[in-house]
Structures are given as structure tokens and as C-alpha cells.
Design a protein around this motif. Structure first.
Motif, PDB file in Angstrom:
ATOM      1  N   LEU A  19    -125.020 -63.802  37.642  1.00  0.00           N
ATOM      2  CA  LEU A  19    -123.629 -64.221  37.496  1.00  0.00           C
ATOM      3  C   LEU A  19    -122.845 -63.013  37.021  1.00  0.00           C
ATOM      4  O   LEU A  19    -123.140 -62.426  35.979  1.00  0.00           O
ATOM      5  CB  LEU A  19    -123.478 -65.364  36.494  1.00  0.00           C
ATOM      6  CG  LEU A  19    -122.010 -65.767  36.271  1.00  0.00           C
ATOM      7  CD1 LEU A  19    -121.413 -66.365  37.535  1.00  0.00           C
ATOM      8  CD2 LEU A  19    -121.858 -66.742  35.124  1.00  0.00           C
ATOM      9  N   ASP A  21    -118.904 -61.744  36.202  1.00  0.00           N
ATOM     10  CA  ASP A  21    -117.505 -62.145  36.045  1.00  0.00           C
ATOM     11  C   ASP A  21    -116.714 -61.039  35.355  1.00  0.00           C
ATOM     12  O   ASP A  21    -117.238 -60.262  34.565  1.00  0.00           O
ATOM     13  CB  ASP A  21    -117.368 -63.480  35.302  1.00  0.00           C
ATOM     14  CG  ASP A  21    -117.686 -63.367  33.830  1.00  0.00           C
ATOM     15  OD1 ASP A  21    -118.478 -62.475  33.458  1.00  0.00           O
ATOM     16  OD2 ASP A  21    -117.165 -64.168  33.039  1.00  0.00           O
ATOM     17  N   TYR A 113    -117.472 -68.135  42.962  1.00  0.00           N
ATOM     18  CA  TYR A 113    -117.345 -69.345  42.161  1.00  0.00           C
ATOM     19  C   TYR A 113    -115.914 -69.563  41.680  1.00  0.00           C
ATOM     20  O   TYR A 113    -115.451 -70.694  41.566  1.00  0.00           O
ATOM     21  CB  TYR A 113    -118.302 -69.266  40.966  1.00  0.00           C
ATOM     22  CG  TYR A 113    -118.341 -70.516  40.129  1.00  0.00           C
ATOM     23  CD1 TYR A 113    -118.878 -71.694  40.635  1.00  0.00           C
ATOM     24  CD2 TYR A 113    -117.835 -70.521  38.825  1.00  0.00           C
ATOM     25  CE1 TYR A 113    -118.906 -72.847  39.869  1.00  0.00           C
ATOM     26  CE2 TYR A 113    -117.858 -71.667  38.064  1.00  0.00           C
ATOM     27  CZ  TYR A 113    -118.404 -72.824  38.587  1.00  0.00           C
ATOM     28  OH  TYR A 113    -118.416 -73.963  37.828  1.00  0.00           O
ATOM     29  N   GLU A 117    -115.334 -64.841  39.132  1.00  0.00           N
ATOM     30  CA  GLU A 117    -116.765 -65.092  38.961  1.00  0.00           C
ATOM     31  C   GLU A 117    -117.469 -65.216  40.300  1.00  0.00           C
ATOM     32  O   GLU A 117    -116.916 -65.774  41.252  1.00  0.00           O
ATOM     33  CB  GLU A 117    -117.013 -66.387  38.185  1.00  0.00           C
ATOM     34  CG  GLU A 117    -116.728 -66.346  36.714  1.00  0.00           C
ATOM     35  CD  GLU A 117    -117.069 -67.677  36.057  1.00  0.00           C
ATOM     36  OE1 GLU A 117    -118.128 -67.762  35.406  1.00  0.00           O
ATOM     37  OE2 GLU A 117    -116.283 -68.627  36.205  1.00  0.00           O
ATOM     38  N   PHE A 119    -121.716 -65.845  41.879  1.00  0.00           N
ATOM     39  CA  PHE A 119    -123.173 -65.900  41.777  1.00  0.00           C
ATOM     40  C   PHE A 119    -123.758 -65.060  42.904  1.00  0.00           C
ATOM     41  O   PHE A 119    -123.264 -65.093  44.037  1.00  0.00           O
ATOM     42  CB  PHE A 119    -123.677 -67.338  41.897  1.00  0.00           C
ATOM     43  CG  PHE A 119    -123.463 -68.172  40.666  1.00  0.00           C
ATOM     44  CD1 PHE A 119    -124.315 -68.040  39.575  1.00  0.00           C
ATOM     45  CD2 PHE A 119    -122.441 -69.091  40.604  1.00  0.00           C
ATOM     46  CE1 PHE A 119    -124.134 -68.819  38.441  1.00  0.00           C
ATOM     47  CE2 PHE A 119    -122.243 -69.871  39.482  1.00  0.00           C
ATOM     48  CZ  PHE A 119    -123.092 -69.733  38.392  1.00  0.00           C
ATOM     49  N   LYS A 157    -129.291 -70.632  38.112  1.00  0.00           N
ATOM     50  CA  LYS A 157    -127.857 -70.388  37.934  1.00  0.00           C
ATOM     51  C   LYS A 157    -127.407 -70.710  36.510  1.00  0.00           C
ATOM     52  O   LYS A 157    -126.577 -70.002  35.933  1.00  0.00           O
ATOM     53  CB  LYS A 157    -127.062 -71.219  38.946  1.00  0.00           C
ATOM     54  CG  LYS A 157    -127.225 -70.739  40.381  1.00  0.00           C
ATOM     55  CD  LYS A 157    -126.542 -71.662  41.380  1.00  0.00           C
ATOM     56  CE  LYS A 157    -125.046 -71.498  41.374  1.00  0.00           C
ATOM     57  NZ  LYS A 157    -124.396 -72.293  42.459  1.00  0.00           N
ATOM     58  N   VAL A 158    -127.933 -71.784  35.923  1.00  0.00           N
ATOM     59  CA  VAL A 158    -127.565 -72.147  34.557  1.00  0.00           C
ATOM     60  C   VAL A 158    -128.030 -71.061  33.585  1.00  0.00           C
ATOM     61  O   VAL A 158    -127.286 -70.654  32.682  1.00  0.00           O
ATOM     62  CB  VAL A 158    -128.151 -73.517  34.166  1.00  0.00           C
ATOM     63  CG1 VAL A 158    -127.955 -73.790  32.681  1.00  0.00           C
ATOM     64  CG2 VAL A 158    -127.500 -74.629  34.986  1.00  0.00           C
ATOM     65  N   LYS A 161    -125.808 -68.052  33.776  1.00  0.00           N
ATOM     66  CA  LYS A 161    -124.598 -68.220  32.975  1.00  0.00           C
ATOM     67  C   LYS A 161    -124.864 -67.822  31.519  1.00  0.00           C
ATOM     68  O   LYS A 161    -124.042 -67.164  30.870  1.00  0.00           O
ATOM     69  CB  LYS A 161    -124.143 -69.675  33.035  1.00  0.00           C
ATOM     70  CG  LYS A 161    -123.195 -70.001  34.167  1.00  0.00           C
ATOM     71  CD  LYS A 161    -121.764 -69.738  33.758  1.00  0.00           C
ATOM     72  CE  LYS A 161    -120.762 -70.308  34.721  1.00  0.00           C
ATOM     73  NZ  LYS A 161    -119.358 -70.044  34.325  1.00  0.00           N
ATOM     74  N   ASN A 164    -125.244 -64.126  31.202  1.00  0.00           N
ATOM     75  CA  ASN A 164    -123.925 -63.495  31.240  1.00  0.00           C
ATOM     76  C   ASN A 164    -123.235 -63.586  29.883  1.00  0.00           C
ATOM     77  O   ASN A 164    -122.547 -62.655  29.452  1.00  0.00           O
ATOM     78  CB  ASN A 164    -123.071 -64.166  32.313  1.00  0.00           C
ATOM     79  CG  ASN A 164    -121.709 -63.530  32.473  1.00  0.00           C
ATOM     80  OD1 ASN A 164    -120.774 -63.847  31.743  1.00  0.00           O
ATOM     81  ND2 ASN A 164    -121.593 -62.629  33.430  1.00  0.00           N
ATOM     82  N   HIS A 165    -123.429 -64.728  29.196  1.00  0.00           N
ATOM     83  CA  HIS A 165    -122.891 -64.902  27.840  1.00  0.00           C
ATOM     84  C   HIS A 165    -123.442 -63.822  26.904  1.00  0.00           C
ATOM     85  O   HIS A 165    -122.700 -63.207  26.126  1.00  0.00           O
ATOM     86  CB  HIS A 165    -123.253 -66.295  27.337  1.00  0.00           C
ATOM     87  CG  HIS A 165    -123.025 -66.506  25.871  1.00  0.00           C
ATOM     88  ND1 HIS A 165    -121.774 -66.748  25.333  1.00  0.00           N
ATOM     89  CD2 HIS A 165    -123.896 -66.509  24.816  1.00  0.00           C
ATOM     90  CE1 HIS A 165    -121.880 -66.889  24.020  1.00  0.00           C
ATOM     91  NE2 HIS A 165    -123.150 -66.753  23.678  1.00  0.00           N
ATOM     92  N   ASP A 192    -122.557 -74.608  24.245  1.00  0.00           N
ATOM     93  CA  ASP A 192    -122.260 -73.388  24.983  1.00  0.00           C
ATOM     94  C   ASP A 192    -122.989 -73.314  26.322  1.00  0.00           C
ATOM     95  O   ASP A 192    -122.863 -72.318  27.052  1.00  0.00           O
ATOM     96  CB  ASP A 192    -122.638 -72.157  24.153  1.00  0.00           C
ATOM     97  CG  ASP A 192    -121.726 -71.982  22.943  1.00  0.00           C
ATOM     98  OD1 ASP A 192    -120.615 -72.547  22.955  1.00  0.00           O
ATOM     99  OD2 ASP A 192    -122.131 -71.292  21.988  1.00  0.00           O
ATOM    100  N   TRP A 194    -123.560 -74.212  30.178  1.00  0.00           N
ATOM    101  CA  TRP A 194    -122.720 -74.553  31.334  1.00  0.00           C
ATOM    102  C   TRP A 194    -122.901 -76.027  31.712  1.00  0.00           C
ATOM    103  O   TRP A 194    -124.010 -76.493  31.910  1.00  0.00           O
ATOM    104  CB  TRP A 194    -123.118 -73.649  32.498  1.00  0.00           C
ATOM    105  CG  TRP A 194    -122.276 -73.789  33.737  1.00  0.00           C
ATOM    106  CD1 TRP A 194    -120.952 -74.063  33.796  1.00  0.00           C
ATOM    107  CD2 TRP A 194    -122.731 -73.625  35.086  1.00  0.00           C
ATOM    108  NE1 TRP A 194    -120.538 -74.073  35.108  1.00  0.00           N
ATOM    109  CE2 TRP A 194    -121.594 -73.812  35.920  1.00  0.00           C
ATOM    110  CE3 TRP A 194    -123.965 -73.332  35.675  1.00  0.00           C
ATOM    111  CZ2 TRP A 194    -121.678 -73.723  37.316  1.00  0.00           C
ATOM    112  CZ3 TRP A 194    -124.040 -73.236  37.054  1.00  0.00           C
ATOM    113  CH2 TRP A 194    -122.910 -73.435  37.851  1.00  0.00           C
TER     114      TRP A 194
END
Length: 429
Positions: A19, A21, A113, A117, A119, A157-158, A161, A164-165, A192, A194
Motif C-alpha cells: 500500500l 499513499d 484505491y 492511495e 495497492f 491488503k489489511v 495498510k 503503511n501505518h 486503528d 482498516w
């Protein structure tokens, strides 16, 4: 580039998703063409310069909340020398396209996305190369486009995320390998994650789930008995089992175009002129994704903060799907006359929905032929001219002839550096 110490080269899963962004994307776009704004507090304003909808890190640190009305903070913003800009969506949209093209040059399989953002399916890269890939993306986008990014890679994907955090938190690319999932989730609050909203957070807290790790370690049967299929998929994703795959079509299921006016509009024809412009823009977006719509909703609204707020809308259900602006305008005119009442209106808009692909269109028994081929060719030509030269350079004569009377307030609009020839940056030697 320094990477977190908890990375491992063991990676039993065949899948890897990234991910990417843009950091503070709208504010970063403004900084690209005005270096004096670097490390300055920047705020991006909503339609009619009403509320702050995007902030640089410096503005966040000053404690200015997201979505706050500008007028409530005017003195504070002036005293701290905050730079405010009207939302320049032409600039932001073009910078987004450039960023996505850069990502596609590195990893061809991509799902856009949102405007900032994307993916990426990184499964073709061996596990030993994921750190290098993350670093390459992290360095290339700012170098080519000028936009700093967060980059997270993980088996799902989750988890991407979440990676990425951590990328933004540690200010470096971050990779979560399969055997380090539990360590990555251990201290992450469940809110926090997704897809976890306020209501779901309360429900999970009541069941003793306070961190992502608490949910991760639950048995699948336990989750199945207490949660819907959406949370079950989320649970599997947290465990490193991919169930959410890339959506490469990225076509919208509905299109909404609406605006709040700088000044209230009380003249009937001025208001319909605004509605017709919104409809023209929505149908143009519909054609861009090669879809047809069967449902149109139009609405008008007075100032919702005043007493006696009036809202009226109407659904227009078509027997046949279309993407022809003229057909929608005819239906909109009849429906607008029905919902109109003498008021001073502050907002109006249109929503298109019930989409089908143009490839799947079949005429009904009452139609002589498919979509009008001559009109389709004409619309395609007009769309191409508008896209290449200037927005709304050509169109239907009845659309937009009163636009000056209801245009938005955009006093702090920056130049369209990348989409308007007269706004190109000039260098004097």
C-alpha cells in the motif's frame, strides 16, 4: 535506508501486497511548486473556502482539527502565519495520475484505491527482494513527482495498510513478513485496523478485544459465531490469509457531483443551470469509465444551518440505460420543475447509479437500435477536446450559460501548474 529490526526473510505465503499513499497529499501538491511552503503550516479549504479538509504536519501540530470551519479559527490561523489554499482539484488530480503512472512503472499490477492511495500486487517478487522494492518505491516517487509517500508491504491488503501505518510512524518503508505478523499486531489498537469503525470497536472491546493481536489470535469458529462475513474476512487477512484481492477495474458504482454556492441562489433558472452543469460533469465521468446509468437523483437544498431548511430530491428511473447527456437533461428538467419551490438555495447536486458496462448493453423491445452511434461518436470527440484543451471548452449550448451567477468562492486558489499552459512556471535567465 534503515529498516525495522523485526524483519525476517521467511515468507511461506505466496502473496505480497503493497500500500502506497501520499503523505498529506493535497498540501504536498502545493509544496511541490512552491518550495517556500516546505515545513510551513498549510491548510486546504473545502468548497467556497468553508472548512479545512487537509492539513500539513505543521498545521496538525498546531492543534487545528480536521473539518473545522475556517471562520472559527481566523485569528489563530493569522497569528501563526498559516498558508490557506482553495482546493485545487485539477492540480491534485493530475499529480495523482503522475504518481500512479510512476508506481505502475515499478509494479505493473495496481489498484488505484483513492486519489492518493494505491495497492500493488508484489507477489512476483521473491521475499528477499521485498525490502529493496519497498525502498525503491519510497525513494522513486518523491524523486520523480515530489510527493513523499508511505510504503507498507505485507501478505494481505489489511496487513499492508498496517505496514503503511508503521511506515509513516517510523518514516521509512516497512515490510511485515508472515512469521512477524503477531509481533506487528501486538500493540496496535483495534480501532486503528482498516475497516474497524466506532460501533465495531465498542463491540470488540465488550468481547475483550482491544488490540489487533487480540483479534488475530481468536479461533475462526469463535469469530464466525459472533461476527458477520466482513469481520470474518478481516480476521483471515490479519492472520496472513489473503481474501481481498486487487480490483483493477476501479469503476465507481455511483457518481455524485454537488456544490455549495458562494451566495444563495433564488432564481429558478440559475439553479437549474447549476444542476445541468453538475449533470454534464457526472455523465462525462460515466462515459470515461465506459458505463451506462439507469438511475438519476437530483436534489436542491437551502442553508441547513438556518431555520426552515428545505430539501427536496427526486429519483428518475429510466427504462433503458444511457450515457447520453441530452437524454438525462430532458428528464432532469421535468423533475426539477416538480421539486422547485421559491427559496434561496445554498446547495444542489446530482447522483448517477444503477450502472452497467457499455459492453453489456442490450436494447429493449421498444428500441429500434442500440445507443445512437453518431451521438456516441460526437460525445467522444467533445470529451477528448475538453480533456486535451480545457474543461468545458465544448458542450451542450443550454448548459452553463449562467455559470457566473453561482460559481464557488475560491479566493485562495493556486495556479493549475500542470494542466493550464498559462500557469506553467516561468524561469527567467
Amino acid at each position: 535506508m534503515n529498516h525495522p529490526k523485526n524483519l525476517s526473510t521467511k515468507y511461506p505465503s505466496r502473496k505480497a501486497y503493497a500500500l502506497v499513499d501520499g503523505n498529506n497529499f493535497f498540501a504536498s501538491c502545493e509544496q511541490v511548486f512552491n518550495p517556500k511552503l516546505l515545513r510551513k503550516p498549510i491548510g486546504i479549504l473545502s468548497n467556497n473556502d468553508g472548512c479545512i479538509i487537509a492539513r500539513s504536519n505543521e498545521l496538525k501540530q498546531l492543534g487545528v482539527p480536521m473539518g473545522t470551519p475556517k471562520f472559527k479559527w481566523n485569528k489563530f490561523l493569522q497569528s501563526h502565519d498559516v498558508h490557506l489554499f482553495s482546493a485545487n482539484f485539477s492540480l491534485y488530480g493530475d499529480m495523482s495520475k503522475r504518481m500512479m503512472m510512476t508506481l505502475t512503472s515499478i509494479v505493473p499490477s495496481i489498484e488505484i484505491y483513492s486519489i492518493d492511495e494505491a495497492f500493488l500486487d508484489c507477489s512476483m517478487f521473491p521475499p528477499s527482494e521485498l525490502n529493496k522494492l519497498a525502498t525503491r518505491i519510497y525513494q522513486t516517487v518523491p524523486r520523480w513527482i515530489g510527493i513523499p509517500v508511505g510504503v507498507g508491504i505485507a501478505p494481505t491488503k489489511v496487513l499492508a495498510k498496517i505496514a503503511n501505518h508503521f511506515s509513516k510512524k517510523h518514516q521509512c518503508p516497512f515490510v511485515i513478513y508472515f512469521d512477524k505478523i503477531a509481533d506487528s499486531l501486538r500493540d496496535l489498537p483495534i480501532k486503528d485496523v482498516w475497516g474497524i469503525g466506532r460501533r465495531l470497536t465498542k463491540k470488540m472491546n465488550a468481547l475483550g478485544i482491544f488490540t489487533a493481536y487480540d483479534f488475530y489470535k481468536k479461533d475462526e469458529e469463535w469469530v464466525k459465531q459472533r461476527f458477520s462475513i466482513i469481520e470474518q474476512k478481516l480476521h483471515k487477512e490479519l492472520q496472513g490469509k489473503p481474501v481481498l484481492h486487487l480490483n483493477r477495474t476501479a469503476n465507481k458504482k455511483s457518481i455524485c457531483v454537488s456544490r455549495s454556492f458562494e451566495k444563495s441562489v433564488s432564481h429558478k433558472e440559475y439553479l437549474f443551470d447549476a444542476v445541468s452543469c453538475f449533470l454534464n460533469s457526472a455523465v462525462e465521468k460515466l462515459r470515461r469509465q465506459e458505463s451506462l446509468a439507469g438511475l438519476l437523483h437530483i436534489f436542491i437544498q437551502t442553508n441547513r444551518f438556518h431555520k426552515g431548511n428545505y430539501y427536496s430530491g427526486m429519483d428518475i428511473i429510466r427504462l433503458t440505460h444511457t450515457n447520453e447527456t441530452s437524454q438525462f437533461l430532458q428528464s432532469a428538467r421535468r423533475s426539477f420543475d416538480k421539486i422547485w419551490k421559491p427559496h434561496s438555495y445554498k446547495r444542489a447536486g446530482v447522483i448517477l447509479s444503477d450502472f452497467i458496462s457499455i459492453k453489456d448493453y442490450q436494447p429493449t423491445f421498444f428500441e429500434n437500435e442500440n445507443l445512437n452511434p453518431k451521438l456516441q461518436k460526437l460525445q467522444k470527440t467533445i470529451d477528448t477536446i475538453n480533456k486535451t484543451h480545457a474543461k468545458q471548452q465544448m458542450g451542450i449550448a443550454s448548459v452553463g450559460h449562467l455559470m457566473k451567477n453561482w460559481k464557488m468562492n475560491r479566493k485562495n486558489l493556486s495556479p493549475a501548474y500542470t494542466t493550464r499552459i498559462e500557469d506553467l512556471i516561468k524561469i527567467h535567465i
